[in-house]
Design a protein around this motif. Structure first.
Motif, short mmCIF file in Angstrom:
data_model
loop_
_atom_site.label_atom_id
_atom_site.label_comp_id
_atom_site.label_asym_id
_atom_site.label_seq_id
_atom_site.Cartn_x
_atom_site.Cartn_y
_atom_site.Cartn_z
N ALA A 115 0.85 -1.19 0.00
CA ALA A 115 0.00 0.00 0.00
C ALA A 115 0.88 1.24 0.00
N GLY A 149 5.92 0.37 8.81
CA GLY A 149 4.70 1.18 8.91
C GLY A 149 3.72 0.62 9.92
N CYS A 194 0.59 -0.07 9.60
CA CYS A 194 -0.31 -1.11 9.12
C CYS A 194 0.33 -2.48 9.27
N ILE A 201 -4.34 2.26 11.12
CA ILE A 201 -5.64 2.91 11.22
C ILE A 201 -6.77 1.98 10.86
N PRO A 209 3.04 7.15 6.65
CA PRO A 209 4.09 6.14 6.53
C PRO A 209 5.36 6.62 7.21
S1 SF4 Z 1 0.95 2.72 7.69
FE1 SF4 Z 1 -0.10 4.47 6.74
S2 SF4 Z 1 1.12 4.93 4.91
FE2 SF4 Z 1 1.64 2.85 5.57
S3 SF4 Z 1 0.29 1.48 4.43
FE3 SF4 Z 1 -0.68 1.94 6.36
S4 SF4 Z 1 -2.02 3.66 5.92
FE4 SF4 Z 1 -0.53 3.54 4.28
#
Ligand code: SF4
Lengths: 164, 171
Positions: free
Chosen positions: A31, A96, A98, A104, A128
């Motif tokens: 992503a 990151g 995720c 989130i 990120p």
């Molecule tokens: S941590 Fe933030 S920038 Fe990274 S993949 Fe997840 S939503 Fe996207």
């Protein structure tokens, strides 16, 4: 005896030195974080300085999996397969929020941290994280590799493989 | 009110199918009867004067209560005349809707998505499986009664590779 031990220790040091300075990541982005990972290999951040610029399109030739981005539960089997296809020794950076914790996306469709499916060596927080974050993560991983005594790193076998 | 040729034609051709025509900021929505939906859509696509040849999206709507509970909305676009039209139809909770995947190929995956998210079934669909979620997922996440985050969303879950699935079936 002492000579053999010393020789083995320095051999291990040489091996670790070689491993830590040629950590080749597998090309694998999921992503938004993947874009930052790509930037890390650009001239500005130049991940090549740490010997990790050779993003391999095949997991068979890679040592490091940078899980950059949101891992959905639908994607989980593919991720696991790529991890299994990588030869030992192999390392994982959860890059990151995720990849580290679901970030989130506290929802039904997203894996709440990639460590639910594969073992992770280094977590890089941020959403990120800046490319510098990845470089710091890589350096931390190199320090970890340098500390690894011989035979410490077990072959990671996933549950069903050992169950037969 | 913007003149809507398609609405006039539909009213003329399917007087008992058209339940209502709504106009909002230049966008037209025609609510049609569920039973005639296929015929209406086929007509809209094939009629020489309308030619709604592009199915932009198929969406589901869950009104929570009310009857019928669900709505399925088709967004059509005519490449030739650059017209857009929205066709909506009501679906009860246990009812099925006719597929239009043989009229527009695009409807195949779009209907699968509506099924995946709302559990609305399309009869005669060639391959009605979940498309975005895993096959073993329980529930339909865009329904109003589905918990926002899902049930046990943060618990460990089984990850099965394709070949493992085959083994499980055999065993
Ligand atoms: S941590 Fe933030 S920038 Fe990274 S993949 Fe997840 S939503 Fe996207």
């Amino acid at each position: 005896m002492g000579v053999a031990n010393t020789a083995e220790a320095s051999l291990q040091e040489v091996i670790n030195w070689a491993r830590k300075n040629s950590v080749w990541p597998v090309t694998f982005g999921l992503a938004c974080c993947a874009l930052e990972m790509m930037v890390a290999s650009s001239a500005t951040y130049d991940i090549a300085r740490f010997g990790a610029e050779v993003f391999r399109p095949s997991p068979r030739q890679a040592d490091l999996m940078i899980v950059a981005g949101t891992v959905t539960k639908k994607m989980a089997p593919m991720l696991k397969r790529i991890y299994e296809q990588m030869p030992e020794p192999k390392w994982v950076i959860a890059y990151g929020s995720c990849a580290s914790s679901g970030g989130i996306f506290q929802t039904y469709g997203v894996v709440q941290g990639v460590d639910q499916i594969i073992p992770v060596d280094v977590y890089v927080p941020g959403c990120p994280p800046r490319p510098e974050g990845l470089l710091k993560g890589l350096i931390s991983l190199q320090e970890k590799i340098a500390r690894e005594p011989s035979g410490m790193r077990k072959i990671v076998s996933l549950p069903w493989r050992s169950n037969g | 009110m913007v003149r809507c040729m398609a609405c006039d034609l539909l009213k003329e051709k399917f007087p008992e199918a058209v339940r209502g025509v709504e106009e909002f900021r230049g966008e037209t929505t025609v609510t049609v009867d569920k039973g005639q939906l296929r015929a209406v859509l086929k007509f809209l696509k094939e009629s020489e004067t309308l030619l709604y040849d592009l199915l932009v999206d198929v969406a589901g709507v869950d009104s929570g209560s009310g009857s019928p509970r669900f709505k399925v909305v088709y967004l059509l676009h005519s490449m030739k005349f650059n017209h857009r039209l929205r066709i909506a139809t009501g679906v009860a909770e246990d009812a099925e809707l006719d597929t239009v995947s043989d009229i527009w190929k695009a409807a195949d995956w779009l209907e699968r998505e509506v099924y995946d998210m709302f559990g609305i079934r399309f009869s005669d669909h060639p391959d009605l499986r979940r498309i975005l979620l895993t096959d073993d997922f329980v529930g339909y996440p865009l329904r109003k009664d589905f918990p926002l985050k899902g049930v046990d969303f943060d618990k460990p879950f089984p990850v099965c590779l394709e070949e493992e699935k085959g083994n499980q079936v055999d065993a």
